[in-house]
Design an enzyme around this catalytic site. Sequence first.
Site, PDB file in Angstrom:
ATOM      1  N   LYS A  14       0.838  -1.219   0.000  1.00  0.00           N
ATOM      2  CA  LYS A  14       0.000   0.000   0.000  1.00  0.00           C
ATOM      3  C   LYS A  14       0.864   1.258   0.000  1.00  0.00           C
ATOM      4  O   LYS A  14       0.644   2.177  -0.788  1.00  0.00           O
ATOM      5  CB  LYS A  14      -0.931   0.017   1.230  1.00  0.00           C
ATOM      6  N   ARG A  89      -9.328   1.611   9.138  1.00  0.00           N
ATOM      7  CA  ARG A  89      -8.890   0.253   9.464  1.00  0.00           C
ATOM      8  C   ARG A  89      -9.915  -0.496  10.297  1.00  0.00           C
ATOM      9  O   ARG A  89      -9.692  -1.650  10.657  1.00  0.00           O
ATOM     10  CB  ARG A  89      -7.598   0.344  10.256  1.00  0.00           C
ATOM     11  N   ARG A 128      11.733  -5.642   5.260  1.00  0.00           N
ATOM     12  CA  ARG A 128      11.596  -4.180   5.364  1.00  0.00           C
ATOM     13  C   ARG A 128      12.327  -3.641   6.589  1.00  0.00           C
ATOM     14  O   ARG A 128      12.958  -2.586   6.534  1.00  0.00           O
ATOM     15  CB  ARG A 128      10.113  -3.799   5.407  1.00  0.00           C
ATOM     16  N   ARG A 130      11.207  -2.563   9.662  1.00  0.00           N
ATOM     17  CA  ARG A 130      10.679  -1.559  10.578  1.00  0.00           C
ATOM     18  C   ARG A 130      10.587  -2.172  11.968  1.00  0.00           C
ATOM     19  O   ARG A 130      10.596  -3.398  12.100  1.00  0.00           O
ATOM     20  CB  ARG A 130       9.276  -1.175  10.078  1.00  0.00           C
ATOM     21  N   ARG A 141      -0.222  -8.539  13.513  1.00  0.00           N
ATOM     22  CA  ARG A 141      -0.831  -7.508  12.658  1.00  0.00           C
ATOM     23  C   ARG A 141      -1.718  -8.146  11.588  1.00  0.00           C
ATOM     24  O   ARG A 141      -2.765  -7.592  11.223  1.00  0.00           O
ATOM     25  CB  ARG A 141       0.256  -6.632  12.025  1.00  0.00           C
TER      26      ARG A 141
HETATM   27  N1  LIG Z   1       5.186  -5.606  -5.607  1.00  0.00           N
HETATM   28  C1  LIG Z   1       6.171  -5.789  -4.710  1.00  0.00           C
HETATM   29  N2  LIG Z   1       7.038  -6.795  -4.841  1.00  0.00           N
HETATM   30  C2  LIG Z   1       8.026  -7.010  -3.929  1.00  0.00           C
HETATM   31  N3  LIG Z   1       8.233  -6.254  -2.835  1.00  0.00           N
HETATM   32  C3  LIG Z   1       7.374  -5.222  -2.654  1.00  0.00           C
HETATM   33  C4  LIG Z   1       6.307  -4.936  -3.557  1.00  0.00           C
HETATM   34  N4  LIG Z   1       5.624  -3.858  -3.100  1.00  0.00           N
HETATM   35  C5  LIG Z   1       6.230  -3.484  -1.957  1.00  0.00           C
HETATM   36  N5  LIG Z   1       7.285  -4.290  -1.680  1.00  0.00           N
HETATM   37  C6  LIG Z   1       8.179  -4.237  -0.517  1.00  0.00           C
HETATM   38  O1  LIG Z   1       7.467  -4.871   0.549  1.00  0.00           O
HETATM   39  C7  LIG Z   1       7.632  -4.142   1.767  1.00  0.00           C
HETATM   40  C8  LIG Z   1       6.268  -3.690   2.267  1.00  0.00           C
HETATM   41  O2  LIG Z   1       5.738  -2.748   1.347  1.00  0.00           O
HETATM   42  P1  LIG Z   1       4.864  -1.527   1.870  1.00  0.00           P
HETATM   43  O3  LIG Z   1       5.545  -0.858   3.008  1.00  0.00           O
HETATM   44  O4  LIG Z   1       4.513  -0.697   0.676  1.00  0.00           O
HETATM   45  O5  LIG Z   1       3.580  -2.342   2.373  1.00  0.00           O
HETATM   46  P2  LIG Z   1       2.302  -1.828   3.164  1.00  0.00           P
HETATM   47  O6  LIG Z   1       1.134  -2.519   2.578  1.00  0.00           O
HETATM   48  O7  LIG Z   1       2.269  -0.329   3.171  1.00  0.00           O
HETATM   49  O8  LIG Z   1       2.620  -2.393   4.612  1.00  0.00           O
HETATM   50  P3  LIG Z   1       2.153  -1.842   6.050  1.00  0.00           P
HETATM   51  O9  LIG Z   1       0.665  -1.847   6.050  1.00  0.00           O
HETATM   52  O10 LIG Z   1       2.761  -2.828   6.993  1.00  0.00           O
HETATM   53  O11 LIG Z   1       2.753  -0.470   6.209  1.00  0.00           O
HETATM   54  C9  LIG Z   1       8.595  -2.994   1.474  1.00  0.00           C
HETATM   55  O12 LIG Z   1       9.897  -3.397   1.833  1.00  0.00           O
HETATM   56  C10 LIG Z   1       8.469  -2.816  -0.055  1.00  0.00           C
HETATM   57  O13 LIG Z   1       9.653  -2.316  -0.627  1.00  0.00           O
HETATM   58  N1  LIG Z   2      -6.169   3.756  10.898  1.00  0.00           N
HETATM   59  C1  LIG Z   2      -5.483   3.281  11.964  1.00  0.00           C
HETATM   60  N2  LIG Z   2      -6.126   2.883  13.073  1.00  0.00           N
HETATM   61  C2  LIG Z   2      -5.466   2.414  14.131  1.00  0.00           C
HETATM   62  N3  LIG Z   2      -4.136   2.270  14.176  1.00  0.00           N
HETATM   63  C3  LIG Z   2      -3.444   2.654  13.075  1.00  0.00           C
HETATM   64  C4  LIG Z   2      -4.078   3.190  11.935  1.00  0.00           C
HETATM   65  N4  LIG Z   2      -3.118   3.484  11.021  1.00  0.00           N
HETATM   66  C5  LIG Z   2      -1.952   3.140  11.549  1.00  0.00           C
HETATM   67  N5  LIG Z   2      -2.143   2.639  12.798  1.00  0.00           N
HETATM   68  C6  LIG Z   2      -1.103   2.152  13.722  1.00  0.00           C
HETATM   69  O1  LIG Z   2       0.172   2.317  13.116  1.00  0.00           O
HETATM   70  C7  LIG Z   2       0.767   1.037  12.842  1.00  0.00           C
HETATM   71  C8  LIG Z   2       1.531   1.078  11.541  1.00  0.00           C
HETATM   72  O2  LIG Z   2       0.629   1.392  10.479  1.00  0.00           O
HETATM   73  P1  LIG Z   2       1.060   1.139   8.952  1.00  0.00           P
HETATM   74  O3  LIG Z   2      -0.136   1.526   8.138  1.00  0.00           O
HETATM   75  O4  LIG Z   2       1.406  -0.313   8.827  1.00  0.00           O
HETATM   76  O5  LIG Z   2       2.246   2.013   8.679  1.00  0.00           O
HETATM   77  C9  LIG Z   2      -0.385   0.032  12.908  1.00  0.00           C
HETATM   78  O6  LIG Z   2       0.026  -1.274  13.237  1.00  0.00           O
HETATM   79  C10 LIG Z   2      -1.242   0.659  14.011  1.00  0.00           C
HETATM   80  O7  LIG Z   2      -0.687   0.410  15.263  1.00  0.00           O
END
Ligand SMILES: Nc1ncnc2c1ncn2[C@@H]1O[C@H](COP(=O)(O)OP(=O)(O)OP(=O)(O)O)[C@@H](O)[C@H]1O
Ligand SMILES: Nc1ncnc2c1ncn2[C@@H]1O[C@H](COP(=O)(O)O)[C@@H](O)[C@H]1O
Length: 184
Positions: A14, A89, A128, A130, A141
């Site tokens: 995302k 969410r 990743r 984090r 999660r």
């Molecule tokens: N299509 C893809 N193929 C392979 N790796 C990917 C792809 N898209 C994203 N990634 C990698 O996967 C990891 C997670 O991607 P991203 O942070 O965009 O996911 P997210 O859905 O936002 O996760 P979260 O909800 O945990 O924040 C990152 O390290 C990113 O570089």
């Molecule tokens: N919309 C949300 N509601 C509750 N908690 C949230 C929301 N968005 C983010 N969070 C918190 O942040 C972490 C990391 O979010 P990412 O979207 O993966 O960066 C998530 O686990 C919640 O604790």
Amino acid sequence: MTRLIFLGPPGAGKGTQAKALADFLNIPHISTGDILRQAITDQTDLGKKAQEYMDKGDLVPDKLVEDMVEERLQKPDAEHGWILDGFPRTVAQAIFLGELLAKMEKDEEKVVNLDAPDDIVIDRLLGRGRKDDAEDVIRHRLDVYRRDTAPLIKYYGDRHKLLTVNGNQSQEEVTAELKKVIAV
Ligand SMILES: Nc1ncnc2c1ncn2[C@@H]1O[C@H](COP(=O)(O)OP(=O)(O)OP(=O)(O)O)[C@@H](O)[C@H]1O
Ligand SMILES: Nc1ncnc2c1ncn2[C@@H]1O[C@H](COP(=O)(O)O)[C@@H](O)[C@H]1O
């Protein structure tokens, strides 16, 4: 006017795709996770309240995130469109957002459901690095996603707002599919 919400499990891509598309469309990418992580770095009241939930992979309470999103959507750069990543969410957050957008007369949003299988997203997140990307926290999660967030697929589907994109492709392929899907 583009107003898009990105739904999908952690690791579906995302953030990666929302950023690419927001740059392409010249609209803000609004990630609630990014805003919360910045609040933690800045040690604001919000950051201090959110940290324990985020470290465990739990959701931050709705009210805290809803107030934060309401404030962000009223900033001038959000006037001409946005991509919301990580919000809503929960069904309660979706109801809140629907009412907020109706009040702002900006309720023609579309929702992109970006999906990918568990083994793929776990692999991606382990790479990743984090703070909340430890395997036990990732699995938690995913459970939270399935329990609290996945019901939004039906919620938005029932309201004819849902678009679906396969997140299990290369980043470039996902971006291309997204551009096609949002053009319709
Ligand atoms: N299509 C893809 N193929 C392979 N790796 C990917 C792809 N898209 C994203 N990634 C990698 O996967 C990891 C997670 O991607 P991203 O942070 O965009 O996911 P997210 O859905 O936002 O996760 P979260 O909800 O945990 O924040 C990152 O390290 C990113 O570089
Ligand atoms: N919309 C949300 N509601 C509750 N908690 C949230 C929301 N968005 C983010 N969070 C918190 O942040 C972490 C990391 O979010 P990412 O979207 O993966 O960066 C998530 O686990 C919640 O604790």
